[in-house]
Design an enzyme around this catalytic site. Sequence first.
Site, short mmCIF file in Angstrom:
data_model
loop_
_atom_site.label_atom_id
_atom_site.label_comp_id
_atom_site.label_asym_id
_atom_site.label_seq_id
_atom_site.Cartn_x
_atom_site.Cartn_y
_atom_site.Cartn_z
N LYS A 58 59.16 19.46 6.00
CA LYS A 58 58.01 20.36 6.11
C LYS A 58 58.45 21.77 6.49
O LYS A 58 57.86 22.76 6.05
CB LYS A 58 56.98 19.84 7.10
CG LYS A 58 55.81 19.15 6.45
CD LYS A 58 56.06 17.73 6.02
CE LYS A 58 56.56 17.47 4.65
NZ LYS A 58 56.99 16.11 4.38
N HIS A 454 31.13 27.45 7.00
CA HIS A 454 31.31 28.26 5.80
C HIS A 454 31.99 29.57 6.19
O HIS A 454 31.60 30.17 7.19
CB HIS A 454 29.96 28.56 5.16
CG HIS A 454 30.07 29.49 3.98
ND1 HIS A 454 30.55 29.05 2.76
CD2 HIS A 454 29.82 30.82 3.86
CE1 HIS A 454 30.56 30.08 1.93
NE2 HIS A 454 30.13 31.16 2.57
P1 NAI Z 1 58.98 6.33 -3.61
O1 NAI Z 1 58.76 4.87 -3.56
O2 NAI Z 1 57.92 7.26 -3.15
O3 NAI Z 1 59.36 6.78 -5.10
C1 NAI Z 1 60.45 6.25 -5.79
C2 NAI Z 1 60.28 6.59 -7.26
O4 NAI Z 1 61.50 6.30 -7.91
C3 NAI Z 1 59.18 5.78 -7.94
O5 NAI Z 1 58.35 6.64 -8.67
C4 NAI Z 1 59.97 4.83 -8.83
O6 NAI Z 1 59.28 4.51 -10.02
C5 NAI Z 1 61.22 5.65 -9.13
N1 NAI Z 1 62.41 4.86 -9.47
C6 NAI Z 1 62.86 3.74 -8.87
N2 NAI Z 1 64.00 3.33 -9.44
C7 NAI Z 1 64.29 4.22 -10.43
C8 NAI Z 1 65.34 4.35 -11.36
N3 NAI Z 1 66.34 3.47 -11.41
N4 NAI Z 1 65.30 5.38 -12.24
C9 NAI Z 1 64.29 6.28 -12.21
N5 NAI Z 1 63.28 6.20 -11.34
C10 NAI Z 1 63.27 5.19 -10.44
O7 NAI Z 1 60.35 6.53 -2.81
P2 NAI Z 1 61.00 7.82 -2.16
O8 NAI Z 1 60.49 9.06 -2.76
O9 NAI Z 1 62.45 7.54 -2.14
O10 NAI Z 1 60.43 7.77 -0.69
C11 NAI Z 1 60.72 6.64 0.13
C12 NAI Z 1 59.65 6.41 1.15
O11 NAI Z 1 59.59 7.48 2.06
C13 NAI Z 1 58.29 6.28 0.51
O12 NAI Z 1 57.88 4.95 0.68
C14 NAI Z 1 57.41 7.19 1.27
O13 NAI Z 1 56.34 6.47 1.83
C15 NAI Z 1 58.25 7.76 2.39
N6 NAI Z 1 58.04 9.21 2.44
C16 NAI Z 1 56.81 9.68 2.78
C17 NAI Z 1 56.56 11.03 2.77
C18 NAI Z 1 55.18 11.51 3.06
O14 NAI Z 1 54.38 10.74 3.60
N7 NAI Z 1 54.82 12.75 2.71
C19 NAI Z 1 57.60 12.01 2.46
C20 NAI Z 1 58.83 11.40 2.06
C21 NAI Z 1 59.03 10.05 2.09
#
Ligand code: NAI
Length: 475
Positions: A58, A454
């Site tokens: 952030k 508002h």
């Molecule tokens: P994510 O689960 O959000 O996204 C992973 C993405 O990678 C998915 O869209 C999936 O389809 C894709 N993917 C998986 N394997 C793949 C492959 N071999 N080739 C291409 N695409 C592939 O996971 P991410 O972004 O790593 O985040 C992990 C965790 O961290 C999430 O569960 C999230 O909840 C948490 N997080 C939360 C945040 C927030 O609340 N703002 C910020 C950052 C992380």
Amino acid sequence: MAKNFDLVVIGAGPGGYIAAIRAAQLGMSVACVDAWSDEKGKPAPGGTCTNVGCIPSKALLQSSEHYEQADKHFAEHGIKVKGLELKLDTLLGRKDKVVNENNQGILFLFKKNKVTFFHGKAAFNAKVDAGWSIKVNGKEAEELVAKHVVVATGSSARSFPNLPFDEKTVLSNDGALRLTEVPKKLGVIGAGVIGLELGSVWRRLGAEVTILEGAPEFLAAADRDVAKEALSALTKQGLEIKLGAKVGEVKASGKGVSVAYKDSADKEHNAEFDKLIVSIGRVPNTDGLGAETVGLKLDERGFVEVDDDCRTNLPNVWAVGDVVRGPMLAHKAEDEGVAVAERISGQQPHINFDTIPWVIYTSPEMAWVGKTEQDLKKEGRDYRMGKFPFMANGRARALGDTTGFVKILADAKTDEVLGVHIVGPTASELIAEAVVIMEFRGAAEDIARICHAHPTLSEAMKEAALAVDKRALNF
Ligand code: NAI
């Protein structure tokens, strides 16, 4: 000699440190053990969220947003900027300072609440008469004995097969927050939360960013309208997002990375990047925890197995946060931490997993809670939908940020709010009102009848609620 406590919490991320504080508030003697160190080897409690997740990302999102505003949008306000320059080391230094303030804040809270902090790695040692013996491997070895243990060890980035993170060229969320120069070409595997947020940071700072997403749909868990609006806005800003990409061989050298992939039409490509972020999900941290020593049960994916109340298979051993089932979100971990501390002290808290909000801090931000329209269709539920665009909101026009909308889904008969989906300015803050309404099982009519100041962006929520009954006033 062993040190005795009512509760030992393993891990000082949002799940662990909050559990420790709540337990101390309830009169328990509490120890919290965490191994994270800063660059000087000093304790850095706060876990992934504070050190390499929510907080530093952030900070970078804010700085990069300022830079992009100064570069591209100040002119609309009649502000001319001469000699705009990016000082990446200052930007990163500010981020590190923000992180450190949060680390220190947690240590202060431990002192204030009389939580004893141990810096080191904790592991289950044995079952003993008084409860559980925990070994701490830090500067000095310690043995702690407690009646209750909370495991809050978090998660780590999942690596791509045969491609370990070196955090120089192949980056997890950690290395992606520490690049010392802006890469010319940045590749990202996975268009999830991390890929989109960190991809946005480096694009705003000048990188050419390509995100390869395996799924054919963008943000499959989000409401389709939100995903469509966000994809269009992010693409317009210059993020190249390739859906349905099948990533094959990835070759990394000191100089860069080459990624072979097939696009959604099965056409083969070979892309060259200076750096590659791999953000394809996360795996639970249980290595070195001593789970097998005491028979702590893990599920087939390596998560600590728990029931709805975060109880493990062992008596008085609990687990919360990323290391157990459910969304990997700091606020979910915190709520579980509080609930476990209260359960230990005999209270009967309840967490409503249906009202946990999701936020993605891109620009526009996305935030949602409850059911998506596709969920309701699948369930065959009768619903009404109200949508209000920020384009029709006076405050958004004054801000110069009119992308997106608020969308409310309500039960057709009872008008109960079933889901709220926002894409647009400060969606992360606006979603709180939706969570409150849903926690109280309120109706769209309730939001519509609440006086909203508002001019504020929150009026878009009221107008969307009015739109459920087809009586929006400003659209
Ligand atoms: P994510 O689960 O959000 O996204 C992973 C993405 O990678 C998915 O869209 C999936 O389809 C894709 N993917 C998986 N394997 C793949 C492959 N071999 N080739 C291409 N695409 C592939 O996971 P991410 O972004 O790593 O985040 C992990 C965790 O961290 C999430 O569960 C999230 O909840 C948490 N997080 C939360 C945040 C927030 O609340 N703002 C910020 C950052 C992380």
